[in-house]
Design a protein around this motif. Structure first.
Motif, PDB file in Angstrom:
ATOM      1  N   ILE A  15      49.811  14.638  33.311  1.00  0.00           N
ATOM      2  CA  ILE A  15      49.797  15.671  34.345  1.00  0.00           C
ATOM      3  C   ILE A  15      48.425  15.710  35.012  1.00  0.00           C
ATOM      4  CG2 ILE A  15      49.879  18.177  34.717  1.00  0.00           C
ATOM      5  CD1 ILE A  15      52.316  18.263  32.954  1.00  0.00           C
ATOM      6  N   GLY A  16      47.384  15.514  34.228  1.00  0.00           N
ATOM      7  CA  GLY A  16      46.035  15.360  34.767  1.00  0.00           C
ATOM      8  C   GLY A  16      45.644  13.894  34.783  1.00  0.00           C
ATOM      9  N   VAL A  17      44.563  13.591  35.524  1.00  0.00           N
ATOM     10  CA  VAL A  17      44.040  12.221  35.547  1.00  0.00           C
ATOM     11  C   VAL A  17      42.596  12.269  35.057  1.00  0.00           C
ATOM     12  CG1 VAL A  17      43.487  10.208  36.973  1.00  0.00           C
ATOM     13  CG2 VAL A  17      45.504  11.599  37.506  1.00  0.00           C
ATOM     14  N   GLY A  18      42.339  11.646  33.919  1.00  0.00           N
ATOM     15  CA  GLY A  18      40.980  11.601  33.368  1.00  0.00           C
ATOM     16  C   GLY A  18      40.604  10.167  33.073  1.00  0.00           C
ATOM     17  N   ALA A  19      39.298   9.918  32.954  1.00  0.00           N
ATOM     18  CA  ALA A  19      38.812   8.569  32.677  1.00  0.00           C
ATOM     19  C   ALA A  19      38.075   8.529  31.344  1.00  0.00           C
ATOM     20  CB  ALA A  19      37.878   8.110  33.791  1.00  0.00           C
ATOM     21  N   PRO A  58      45.822  16.683  50.631  1.00  0.00           N
ATOM     22  CA  PRO A  58      46.716  17.749  50.153  1.00  0.00           C
ATOM     23  C   PRO A  58      46.002  18.716  49.202  1.00  0.00           C
ATOM     24  CG  PRO A  58      47.262  15.624  49.140  1.00  0.00           C
ATOM     25  CD  PRO A  58      46.206  15.350  50.157  1.00  0.00           C
ATOM     26  N   PRO A  59      46.487  19.969  49.113  1.00  0.00           N
ATOM     27  CA  PRO A  59      45.849  20.930  48.208  1.00  0.00           C
ATOM     28  C   PRO A  59      45.965  20.498  46.745  1.00  0.00           C
ATOM     29  CG  PRO A  59      47.856  21.856  49.175  1.00  0.00           C
ATOM     30  CD  PRO A  59      47.630  20.530  49.835  1.00  0.00           C
ATOM     31  N   CYS A  60      44.913  20.833  45.975  1.00  0.00           N
ATOM     32  CA  CYS A  60      44.870  20.462  44.546  1.00  0.00           C
ATOM     33  C   CYS A  60      44.985  21.734  43.715  1.00  0.00           C
ATOM     34  CB  CYS A  60      43.555  19.736  44.254  1.00  0.00           C
ATOM     35  SG  CYS A  60      43.397  19.212  42.542  1.00  0.00           S
ATOM     36  N   ALA A  87      46.964  11.159  43.968  1.00  0.00           N
ATOM     37  CA  ALA A  87      47.447  10.036  43.166  1.00  0.00           C
ATOM     38  C   ALA A  87      47.881  10.442  41.764  1.00  0.00           C
ATOM     39  CB  ALA A  87      46.354   8.966  43.079  1.00  0.00           C
ATOM     40  N   GLY A  88      48.026  11.744  41.525  1.00  0.00           N
ATOM     41  CA  GLY A  88      48.511  12.200  40.220  1.00  0.00           C
ATOM     42  C   GLY A  88      50.032  12.214  40.189  1.00  0.00           C
ATOM     43  N   ILE A  89      50.574  12.665  39.086  1.00  0.00           N
ATOM     44  CA  ILE A  89      52.025  12.668  38.931  1.00  0.00           C
ATOM     45  C   ILE A  89      52.677  13.623  39.942  1.00  0.00           C
ATOM     46  CG2 ILE A  89      53.890  13.226  37.298  1.00  0.00           C
ATOM     47  CD1 ILE A  89      52.276  10.522  36.917  1.00  0.00           C
ATOM     48  N   ALA A  90      51.975  14.724  40.268  1.00  0.00           N
ATOM     49  CA  ALA A  90      52.518  15.656  41.271  1.00  0.00           C
ATOM     50  C   ALA A  90      52.686  14.953  42.616  1.00  0.00           C
ATOM     51  CB  ALA A  90      51.601  16.870  41.404  1.00  0.00           C
ATOM     52  N   ALA A  91      51.767  14.037  42.940  1.00  0.00           N
ATOM     53  CA  ALA A  91      51.874  13.310  44.213  1.00  0.00           C
ATOM     54  C   ALA A  91      53.048  12.325  44.174  1.00  0.00           C
ATOM     55  CB  ALA A  91      50.569  12.567  44.498  1.00  0.00           C
ATOM     56  N   VAL A  92      53.313  11.763  43.003  1.00  0.00           N
ATOM     57  CA  VAL A  92      54.462  10.851  42.870  1.00  0.00           C
ATOM     58  C   VAL A  92      55.760  11.633  43.070  1.00  0.00           C
ATOM     59  CG1 VAL A  92      55.754   9.367  41.275  1.00  0.00           C
ATOM     60  CG2 VAL A  92      53.245   9.300  41.278  1.00  0.00           C
ATOM     61  N   LEU A  93      55.828  12.815  42.437  1.00  0.00           N
ATOM     62  CA  LEU A  93      57.073  13.598  42.473  1.00  0.00           C
ATOM     63  C   LEU A  93      57.152  14.501  43.698  1.00  0.00           C
ATOM     64  CD1 LEU A  93      57.203  14.594  38.682  1.00  0.00           C
ATOM     65  CD2 LEU A  93      58.409  12.716  39.804  1.00  0.00           C
ATOM     66  N   ARG A  94      56.045  14.586  44.452  1.00  0.00           N
ATOM     67  CA  ARG A  94      55.960  15.425  45.659  1.00  0.00           C
ATOM     68  C   ARG A  94      56.113  16.917  45.353  1.00  0.00           C
ATOM     69  NH1 ARG A  94      53.210  12.203  47.997  1.00  0.00           N
ATOM     70  NH2 ARG A  94      53.740  11.130  49.923  1.00  0.00           N
ATOM     71  N   SER A 108      51.601   5.020  49.010  1.00  0.00           N
ATOM     72  CA  SER A 108      50.571   6.003  49.352  1.00  0.00           C
ATOM     73  C   SER A 108      49.812   6.459  48.089  1.00  0.00           C
ATOM     74  CB  SER A 108      51.244   7.171  50.080  1.00  0.00           C
ATOM     75  OG  SER A 108      50.552   8.357  49.847  1.00  0.00           O
ATOM     76  N   VAL A 109      50.539   6.685  46.979  1.00  0.00           N
ATOM     77  CA  VAL A 109      49.897   7.052  45.711  1.00  0.00           C
ATOM     78  C   VAL A 109      48.990   5.904  45.244  1.00  0.00           C
ATOM     79  CG1 VAL A 109      50.350   7.448  43.240  1.00  0.00           C
ATOM     80  CG2 VAL A 109      51.634   8.713  44.980  1.00  0.00           C
TER      81      VAL A 109
END
Ligand SMILES: [Zn+2]
Length: 401
Positions: free
Chosen positions: A226-230, A259-261, A273-280, A312-313
């Motif tokens: 759900i989050g993107v970490g490195a 887009p809003p975060c 580019a997170g999962i929310a962006a994939v699922l819109r 786009s992601v």
């Protein structure tokens, strides 16, 4: 007899011995089967010392003789391999929608892999109780196999300080939670260490030890949950930063008009580019797995709208990876979590962005993790094995040479 007041004190002997035991153990891990003479020749330790150290490692059942000999000029040599049959390392990942547990042997062989659905985020004490119940079952299974636990490391999606306190895990709703202390209490002081670390950090350790680029000195792992970490490994070591909070790539702003975060700003990597962006849309934890499978099905069927979203992601992700590549020059960036099933459609756009944005000759390799959803839990076991390799050895009476 010559005495010296400046010579090493007993504590120093113990330190030197622990260091040398670790040197020999690591050599056997990397070069087994190998002989005592091989160890002496490669480490610079003299043969009598090597024999004593090997005897100690055999006592602790970390190393064993194979009985096989290698024919050489002169005497045949007895070969040594890792043993570790009475031990297990445990790694656990707590996420919003699941708990994973992995147990490995000393050589990293997989003894157990479990994944349980989990409704995290109700309260810290309930979450800890639920996770402790899973851990108790893993420990029970290992006890049946007569394995002693070398240690436990738990991966959490959030900011974990250098003492292992979870300062903030937004998706679980945890703040300032001493999860390692709470888990140790819930497990009734289990007699092994309980460590807590960030999920991306542990996943990077798993890649370094078990992944497709195992042994790489410079690698970065990106979580695709759900989050993107490195998780960042440079010069062979995990880099946590001054207080342990490095790697928060998800909220690096890529486009102020994007887009809003969830953090309240616009155009962060996670929003593009997170999962929310994939699922819109903001994903519901319980549904993510199914929804991502649906995206994969749609992409396989060549549905134009899905392919456009993934492209786009992939571009957003590529911009984020380019920041890492320009800043750290890793050998490889490894995409984990839900990025893995989506990688066939994301990677072309990611690589295209990198080609245009990374200055370093040769760019930067980007691959999907071969460890998939097990990476963070497996990284917990890797952290325990790293601790053994650095000299925290179980068992055995300590000998003095
Ligand atoms: Zn943000």
């Amino acid at each position: 007899m010559i005495t010296s007041t400046t010579g090493p004190q007993p504590a120093d002997f113990a330190d030197v011995r622990a260091t040398n035991l670790a040197v020999v153990l690591r050599f056997v891990r990397e070069h087994a089967p190998c002989s005592r003479a091989d160890i002496a020749a490669s480490t610079g330790l003299n043969k009598a010392t090597v024999s004593s150290l090997v005897a100690d490692l055999i006592d602790r059942r970390l190393v064993r003789e194979t009985g096989l000999t290698e024919n050489r000029v002169g005497r045949p040599a007895t070969m040594l391999v890792l043993d570790g049959s009475p031990y297990a390392a445990i790694g656990v990942e707590i996420n919003v929608d699941y708990v994973s547990a992995v147990a490995t042997g000393l050589a990293g062989e997989r003894l157990l892999t479990w994944r349980r659905s989990f409704a995290g985020g109700s309260s810290v004490s309930q979450d800890v109780a639920a996770v402790a119940a899973v851990i108790r079952r893993v420990v029970g299974r290992m006890a049946k196999e007569e394995r002693q636990i070398l240690g436990l490391a738990v991966a959490v999606p959030g900011l974990v300080d250098v003492q292992g306190v979870v300062r903030f895990a937004p998706n679980l709703g945890w703040r300032d939670a001493d999860i390692s202390g709470d888990l140790a209490k819930a497990l009734r002081d289990p007699g092994f260490s309980v460590q807590v670390d960030n999920d991306a950090n542990l996943a990077a350790l798993a890649e370094q030890r078990f992944g497709s680029h195992a042994g790489a000195a410079d690698l970065v792992y990106l979580t695709g949950e759900i989050g993107v970490g490195a998780g960042v490994i440079l010069d062979g070591r995990l880099r946590r930063g001054a207080r342990g909070y490095s790697g928060e790539l998800g909220h690096v702003q890529l486009d102020p008009d994007g887009p809003p975060c969830r953090c309240g700003r616009r155009g962060c990597l996670e929003s593009m580019a997170g999962i929310a962006a994939v699922l819109r849309r903001e994903p519901s934890p319980a549904e993510i797995q199914v929804e991502i499978e649906e995206v994969v099905r749609s992409a396989r069927a060549g549905e134009a709208a899905t392919l456009k979203i993934l492209e786009s992601v992939g571009r957003g992700l590529g911009r984020g990876v380019a920041v890492i590549a320009n800043l750290l020059n890793p050998e490889v960036v490894i995409l984990g979590g839900y990025y893995v099933p989506l990688a066939p459609w994301l990677l072309p756009a990611v690589r295209d962005e990198i080609a245009g944005r990374v200055l370093a000759p040769g760019g930067c390799e980007v691959v999907a993790s071969a460890l998939a959803h097990d990476a963070a839990a497996l990284g917990g076991a890797a952290r325990v094995l790293d601790s053994v390799d650095s000299g925290h050895l179980p068992g055995g009476a300590s000998r003095l040479t």
